[in-house]
Structure formats: structure tokens, C-alpha cells
Design a protein around this motif. Structure first.
Motif, PDB file in Angstrom:
ATOM      1  N   LYS A   1       7.642  -2.466  -4.159  1.00 14.86           N
ATOM      2  CA  LYS A   1       7.566  -3.156  -5.113  1.00 14.86           C
ATOM      3  C   LYS A   1       8.183  -4.660  -5.023  1.00 14.86           C
ATOM      4  O   LYS A   1       8.304  -5.554  -6.062  1.00 14.86           O
ATOM      5  CB  LYS A   1       8.258  -2.542  -6.413  1.00 14.86           C
TER       6      LYS A   1
ATOM      7  N   LYS B   1      -5.607  -2.101  -5.799  1.00 18.67           N
ATOM      8  CA  LYS B   1      -5.536  -2.050  -7.214  1.00 18.67           C
ATOM      9  C   LYS B   1      -6.802  -1.324  -7.647  1.00 18.67           C
ATOM     10  O   LYS B   1      -6.683  -0.249  -8.549  1.00 18.67           O
ATOM     11  CB  LYS B   1      -5.227  -3.247  -7.638  1.00 18.67           C
ATOM     12  N   ASN B   2      -7.831  -1.569  -7.037  1.00 16.39           N
ATOM     13  CA  ASN B   2      -9.140  -0.992  -7.551  1.00 16.39           C
ATOM     14  C   ASN B   2      -9.742   0.087  -6.931  1.00 16.39           C
ATOM     15  O   ASN B   2     -10.832   0.506  -7.060  1.00 16.39           O
ATOM     16  CB  ASN B   2     -10.129  -2.162  -7.751  1.00 16.39           C
TER      17      ASN B   2
ATOM     18  N   LYS C   1       0.756  -1.341   0.085  1.00  9.82           N
ATOM     19  CA  LYS C   1       0.010   0.095  -0.004  1.00  9.82           C
ATOM     20  C   LYS C   1       0.730   1.194   0.049  1.00  9.82           C
ATOM     21  O   LYS C   1       0.544   2.223  -0.559  1.00  9.82           O
ATOM     22  CB  LYS C   1      -0.974   0.208   1.138  1.00  9.82           C
TER      23      LYS C   1
ATOM     24  N   SER D   1     -10.674  -7.832 -13.599  1.00  9.36           N
ATOM     25  CA  SER D   1     -10.808  -6.250 -13.005  1.00  9.36           C
ATOM     26  C   SER D   1     -12.212  -6.016 -12.493  1.00  9.36           C
ATOM     27  O   SER D   1     -13.117  -7.146 -12.707  1.00  9.36           O
ATOM     28  CB  SER D   1     -10.729  -5.225 -14.333  1.00  9.36           C
TER      29      SER D   1
ATOM     30  N   THR E   1      -2.707  -9.800  -8.588  1.00  5.75           N
ATOM     31  CA  THR E   1      -3.998  -8.983  -8.516  1.00  5.75           C
ATOM     32  C   THR E   1      -3.560  -7.366  -8.474  1.00  5.75           C
ATOM     33  O   THR E   1      -4.387  -6.725  -9.010  1.00  5.75           O
ATOM     34  CB  THR E   1      -4.780  -9.221  -7.246  1.00  5.75           C
ATOM     35  N   LEU E   2      -2.367  -7.335  -8.016  1.00  5.73           N
ATOM     36  CA  LEU E   2      -1.881  -5.791  -7.980  1.00  5.73           C
ATOM     37  C   LEU E   2      -1.431  -5.287  -9.166  1.00  5.73           C
ATOM     38  O   LEU E   2      -1.322  -4.216  -9.552  1.00  5.73           O
ATOM     39  CB  LEU E   2      -0.864  -5.805  -6.620  1.00  5.73           C
ATOM     40  N   TYR E   3      -0.874  -6.304 -10.043  1.00  3.66           N
ATOM     41  CA  TYR E   3      -0.063  -6.070 -11.184  1.00  3.66           C
ATOM     42  C   TYR E   3      -0.882  -6.445 -12.536  1.00  3.66           C
ATOM     43  O   TYR E   3      -0.213  -6.638 -13.404  1.00  3.66           O
ATOM     44  CB  TYR E   3       1.293  -6.388 -11.140  1.00  3.66           C
ATOM     45  N   GLY E   4      -2.371  -6.545 -12.520  1.00  2.00           N
ATOM     46  CA  GLY E   4      -2.803  -6.740 -13.714  1.00  2.00           C
ATOM     47  C   GLY E   4      -3.369  -7.992 -14.366  1.00  2.00           C
ATOM     48  O   GLY E   4      -3.863  -8.045 -15.483  1.00  2.00           O
TER      49      GLY E   4
ATOM     50  N   VAL F   1      -4.734  -6.715  -1.779  1.00  2.00           N
ATOM     51  CA  VAL F   1      -4.170  -6.107  -3.073  1.00  2.00           C
ATOM     52  C   VAL F   1      -5.052  -5.628  -4.016  1.00  2.00           C
ATOM     53  O   VAL F   1      -4.774  -4.818  -4.764  1.00  2.00           O
ATOM     54  CB  VAL F   1      -2.712  -7.068  -3.313  1.00  2.00           C
ATOM     55  N   TYR F   2      -6.093  -6.707  -4.070  1.00  2.00           N
ATOM     56  CA  TYR F   2      -7.105  -6.205  -5.130  1.00  2.00           C
ATOM     57  C   TYR F   2      -7.891  -5.025  -4.616  1.00  2.00           C
ATOM     58  O   TYR F   2      -8.177  -4.096  -5.641  1.00  2.00           O
ATOM     59  CB  TYR F   2      -7.994  -7.432  -5.261  1.00  2.00           C
TER      60      TYR F   2
END
Length: 212
Positions: A101, A207-208, A97, A145, A138-141, A203-204
Motif C-alpha cells: 500500500k 483493479k479491474n 499486485k 471504471s 487508478t488503483l484506489y477508485g 494498476v488499472y
């Protein structure tokens, strides 16, 4: 050209040992070592910027969480590799958060350290097996979505709380419902998002944009 590294750790013996190990890596060099985030801030005002910062989480004066958050705001191009003694999910969530990385346990073998440095440079991230690539994707695509699935308002509210340090029981109290209902939200999201752990949900959520 060698990638430049800074080590931030209040345990000087550990920091110097890391520096000594990295000196033997062909593609990396250590610029300097700091004891905490405050010292790092001072150094970065006058010294060259590193490519990677190996950042201890537990430090006095200014800890790894606060330091990572400052780096994210002021020097977002610098890659942060968090260092920890324990495979703590909550620390993992909080460091991600705050901009980390990578996340490396201090008991890692020197070969794994070198591999981690190469991977964070090449891929922009590095996480050990315990964190699981399935969760962190989930954090990196690489996961579904929020546009591809239907998440209820109550599930979105629950996702916000997964990022915090609250237990599921405390989340239930916050949401004015029973612990069983919270477990139902969790299990529903596990199925919808194809995840298995709270770290994955957290992490999802990050990301969203499901943050408080």
C-alpha cells in the motif's frame, strides 16, 4: 497509542538506522527487525502483529515480493510499505499486485519517512511523487471504471500483459501482432483511461481484474 512497526531488510545497518530514526517519531515505535521474509514469518507466529511493515524488496531467502504476497494472504490488515533503492516501475507494479500500500525510496529524508507513515495510516496508502498520484489513483477508485468506457477484447488482452515484466515487443509476439499494433492498443487505452504510463495501465488492470 503508538503505531507498531516491523522492519524487514537484510542490510542490518540500514534496518537499525531506520529503527533508530523511527524511535524519535512521536506516533510510532519499532517492534522488531528481521533480515528476510522467512524470519518475519517465524516472528509473526510468536510476537505481536505490527500495524505497518517496512519491507525491503531485494532480500535473500525470501524477497519482498514473496513476503508481500504471503502477508496479503495471511495478514491482510497489516499495511505494507515497500522499500527500494530505485524508482523501478516494474517493481512498483509487482509490489502493488502483491499487496503493498506504499512504496518509499531508501534515500528519502527522515521527515518524508515520518510523513509517509502518517499518510499510510490515515489514507491507507502512500506513494512518492515519482509514482504520481494520477497513475496510482487508478488503483484506489478515482479513475474511470471499466463500466464507463468501451475496451475491446484485444485491449483487455493487452492490459493483462502490462502487469507482467514483458517488453512491448514481447507482448506483441505473445499476441501474434506487430509492435506497432501493440503501441496502438497502448495509445488507445492511454486516451480512454486518461493515463500516461505503463504503470497506470498496470494498476488499472489489477483493479479491474485483467490478470492472467
Amino acid at each position: 497509542m503508538k503505531k507498531k512497526i516491523v522492519i524487514v531488510d537484510d542490510h542490518i545497518l540500514i534496518a537499525n538506522a531506520l529503527a533508530s530514526i523511527i524511535t524519535n517519531f512521536e506516533d510510532f515505535e519499532v517492534l522488531y527487525v528481521c533480515e528476510n521474509g522467512t524470519e518475519l514469518q517465524k516472528k509473526m507466529r510468536t510476537e505481536s502483529l505490527p500495524d505497518i511493515i517496512l519491507l525491503d524488496i531485494s532480500m535473500p531467502v525470501m524477497d519482498g515480493f514473496e513476503t508481500a504476497n504471503w502477508l496479503k494472504k495471511e495478514h491482510s490488515q497489516v499495511l505494507i510499505m515497500a522499500l527500494s533503492m530505485q524508482d523501478d516501475e516494474q517493481s512498483l507494479i509487482k509490489m502493488i499486485k502483491n499487496g503493498a500500500k506504499g512504496y518509499l525510496l531508501k534515500n528519502a529524508h527522515p521527515k518524508e519517512l515520518e510523513e509517509a507513515l502518517h499518510k499510510i495510516v490515515k489514507n491507507g496508502q502512500y506513494f512518492q511523487e515519482w509514482a504520481t498520484s494520477k497513475v496510482l489513483s487508478t488503483l484506489y477508485g478515482n479513475s474511470k471504471s471499466s463500466d464507463e468506457i468501451t475496451i475491446s477484447d484485444r485491449e483487455k488482452e493487452f492490459l493483462k500483459y502490462t502487469i507482467t515484466e514483458m517488453t512491448y515487443k514481447e507482448i506483441a509476439e505473445k499476441m501474434f501482432c506487430s509492435p506497432r499494433t501493440v503501441e496502438n492498443y497502448r495509445d488507445s487505452l492511454f486516451e480512454k483511461l486518461e493515463l500516461k504510463t505503463r504503470v497506470g495501465l498496470a494498476v488499472y488492470a489489477l483493479k479491474n481484474g485483467y490478470e492472467e
